[in-house]
Design a protein around this motif. Structure first.
Motif, PDB file in Angstrom:
ATOM      1  N   ILE A 123       0.819  -1.254  -0.068  1.00 23.45           N
ATOM      2  CA  ILE A 123      -0.017   0.109   0.039  1.00 23.45           C
ATOM      3  C   ILE A 123       0.867   1.252  -0.003  1.00 23.45           C
ATOM      4  N   VAL A 124       1.925   1.336   0.773  1.00 22.27           N
ATOM      5  CA  VAL A 124       2.890   2.296   0.955  1.00 22.27           C
ATOM      6  C   VAL A 124       3.412   2.429  -0.318  1.00 22.27           C
ATOM      7  N   ASP A 446     -26.595  -3.675  -0.753  1.00 18.75           N
ATOM      8  CA  ASP A 446     -26.529  -2.379   0.158  1.00 18.75           C
ATOM      9  C   ASP A 446     -25.283  -2.254   0.812  1.00 18.75           C
ATOM     10  N   ALA A 447     -23.805  -2.237   0.070  1.00 15.79           N
ATOM     11  CA  ALA A 447     -22.683  -2.224   0.627  1.00 15.79           C
ATOM     12  C   ALA A 447     -21.722  -1.863  -0.253  1.00 15.79           C
ATOM     13  N   GLY A 448     -20.469  -1.132   0.486  1.00 15.20           N
ATOM     14  CA  GLY A 448     -19.647  -0.335  -0.197  1.00 15.20           C
ATOM     15  C   GLY A 448     -18.758  -1.318  -0.958  1.00 15.20           C
ATOM     16  N   ASN A 461      -5.454  -0.374  -4.986  1.00 16.83           N
ATOM     17  CA  ASN A 461      -5.669   0.400  -5.973  1.00 16.83           C
ATOM     18  C   ASN A 461      -7.416   0.243  -5.965  1.00 16.83           C
ATOM     19  N   VAL A 462      -8.003  -0.258  -5.068  1.00 16.24           N
ATOM     20  CA  VAL A 462      -9.549  -0.392  -5.157  1.00 16.24           C
ATOM     21  C   VAL A 462     -10.138   0.235  -3.966  1.00 16.24           C
ATOM     22  N   SER A 463     -11.063   1.252  -3.994  1.00 20.61           N
ATOM     23  CA  SER A 463     -11.709   2.028  -3.278  1.00 20.61           C
ATOM     24  C   SER A 463     -12.199   0.896  -2.290  1.00 20.61           C
ATOM     25  N   GLU A 475     -11.188   4.375   1.544  1.00 19.76           N
ATOM     26  CA  GLU A 475      -9.627   4.068   1.602  1.00 19.76           C
ATOM     27  C   GLU A 475      -9.254   3.320   0.687  1.00 19.76           C
ATOM     28  N   ALA A 476      -8.040   3.420   0.397  1.00 21.40           N
ATOM     29  CA  ALA A 476      -7.195   2.565  -0.710  1.00 21.40           C
ATOM     30  C   ALA A 476      -7.663   3.517  -2.067  1.00 21.40           C
TER      31      ALA A 476
END
Ligand code: NAD
Length: 496
Positions: A123-124, A446-448, A461-463, A475-476
């Motif tokens: 991620i970093v 109903d979910a992110g 790289n995936v929200s 995040e991400a």
């Protein structure tokens, strides 16, 4: 030679190195008080972490505020390159960080801790490459005027992390905030601070002093002082719903932006045409049984089509019975311990509610460990609950332990409605070979974070982020950096 450069450094030396200190202005600064950190697998005290008071917390914010001014003036790509170098520093010392993490969290070294360090470094590194994406736009406002937008840093970001995956959550907050030109004060989890401190200090070797500061303490003292500090321009929080709601109020009172990643009760719908083997593997990995189910995205409500229920339960039983519960440091172990006695009591309260429910079945899998050097108190077998009414607390509320509910279904509309019936909305998955069922279901769940035929964890790289009371903000991903760690300025130039 410093601990950071000694390749033979041990976890015990790490605990000693961070004895009652914060990392402020790139140096270890002692605090007046300490908090003991326990190894949940053995009951031994690992070390004494800082217990920061308000003044010690304010010192970190002051350092961050001063450092941010110069950091923000650097070219964005240069900031990114420094962050990418910090990622390599994590990767170089991955094993030591993982060994520290396994000791303080009780998570198994092989199945969880090494992977967590690798994901955090990834991620970093990902964000390190995104400096040049901090772009604005030009706006066709008037042919003889230059109208444009620019992305600016917010200032000092307060990042508060929990204990379950502290390094990944640290990386998701710190890396985009830094690349965008903010400075950061991280409050580590008082349950598991040492791996966070080690990872942060390794990163600090590649960053200007003060742009990254890490403090430890209780939520009530250190956390409150941090979120209430007038120099904090943004709060990013991952943790419980109750604390998230409180922090949301604090941020509202100060009119500063806040991102919240809170709880979940994620449904997994297995359709009649699903690939059963894939679904079983997805249930075991998605429920994060190797993390003792201590995951906000855990697929903890499994809805299986009635026609598949018998083979599903049989195969699930076999898969869960294969999991080895034991010493987190043993390479043979799949499942370690619950983080502490309070969390265990909370999980057991739910299991007791199921036991008291007529028609409910409680199935426990795997063998409890019996090694004399382990404290058996915090081990818990993977557990499946069936036969519960849909409004049962075990079906509606987050348990945050290795306890999944399996329910049958026959009507797709009805099961989607059941999947959407909690106040959470973090993740969901659908298991089918039919594209039209997949398209229909993903549109209606109903979910992110909705997945089909897989239950993967966070990808850089995936929200990632929840709906409803699972939180706000993402995040991400690049969007998360732009939307949550910058502010948009509009500039109109008229030389007419
Ligand atoms: P928690 O809310 O008790 O603590 C999280 C962090 O907040 C800790 O660092 C704690 O010290 C701090 N804190 C507590 N009170 C505070 C206050 N008043 N002001 C400022 N900071 C304060 O949560 P936890 O028990 O550490 O973690 C478990 C919870 O985290 C679960 O409910 C889980 O669902 C949630 N979680 C969510 C996600 C996600 O991405 N949605 C990921 C992991 C964990």
């Amino acid at each position: 030679m410093s601990l950071l450069t000694r390749m033979d450094a041990t976890p015990e030396q790490v605990f000693d190195h961070y004895r009652q200190v914060n990392l402020i202005d790139a140096s270890r600064q002692p605090t007046g008080a300490a908090l003991a950190v326990q190894n949940p697998a053995t009951g031994a005290i690992l070390g004494q972490a800082a217990a920061s008071d308000a003044a010690e917390t304010d010192a970190a914010v002051r350092s961050a505020r001063i450092a941010q001014r110069a950091w923000a003036t650097l070219p964005a790509r240069s900031r990114g390159k420094q962050v990418a170098a910090a990622a390599r520093a994590i990767a170089d010392r991955a094993e030591l960080i993982a060994q520290v993490l396994a000791r303080e969290t009780g998570k198994a070294i092989r199945t969880e801790c090494r992977g967590e360090v690798a994901v955090a470094a990834d991620i970093v590194e990902f964000y390190g490459g995104l400096g040049s994406e901090l772009k604005g736009q030009t706006v066709p406002y008037h042919p003889r005027m230059l109208t444009m937008t620019s992305r600016e840093p917010l200032g000092v970001v307060a990042a508060i992390v929990p204990w379950n995956v502290p390094l990944v959550l640290f990386a998701l907050k710190v890396a985009p905030a830094l690349v965008a030109g903010n400075s950061v004060v991280v409050k580590s989890s008082e349950e598991a601070p040492f791996a966070t401190f080690l990872m942060a200090e390794l990163m600090m070797q590649h960053l200007p002093a003060g742009v990254l500061n890490v403090i430890n303490g209780t939520g009530a003292v250190c956390g409150e002082a941090l979120t209430g500090n007038p120099d904090v321009a943004k709060i990013t929080f991952t943790g419980s719903e109750a604390v998230g709601e409180h922090i949301n109020r604090v941020a509202a009172g100060r009119i500063i932006p806040v991102s919240l990643e809170l709880g979940g009760k994620s449904p997994m719908i297995v359709c009649a045409d699903a690939d059963l083997d894939k679904a079983i593997a997805g249930a075991v990995s998605g429920m994060r049984f190797t993390r003792q189910g201590q995951s906000c995205t855990a697929a903890s409500r499994i809805y299986v089509h009635d026609s598949l229920m018998a083979p599903f339960m049989e195969e699930l039983k076999q898969a869960l019975d294969r999991l080895v519960i034991g010493d987190p440091l043993d390479e043979a172990t799949d499942v370690g311990t619950i983080i502490n006695a309070r969390q265990l009591a909370s999980i057991q309260k739910y299991i007791a509610l199921a036991e008291a429910t007529e028609g409910a079945r409680i199935l426990r899998f795997g063998q409890m460990p019996s090694s004399p050097h382990l404290a058996p108190d915090l081990f818990l077998q993977p557990t499946i609950l069936t036969g519960l009414p849909e409004d049962h607390p075990c079906v509606m509320e987050e348990i945050f332990g290795p306890v999944a509910v399996v329910q049958g279904w026959s009507d797709f509309d009805a099961v989607v409605a059941r999947a959407n019936s909690t106040h959470y909305g973090l993740a969901a998955s659908l298991w089918t070979r039919s594209l039209s069922t997949a398209l229909d279901g993903t549109a209606r769940l109903d979910a992110g974070y909705v997945q089909v035929n897989q239950n993967l964890t966070i990808q850089p790289n995936v929200s990632y982020g929840g709906f409803g009371r699972s939180g706000q903000g993402k995040e991400a991903s690049l969007e998360a950096m732009l939307e949550h760690f910058t502010r948009l300025k509009t500039i109109v130039m008229n030389f007419d």
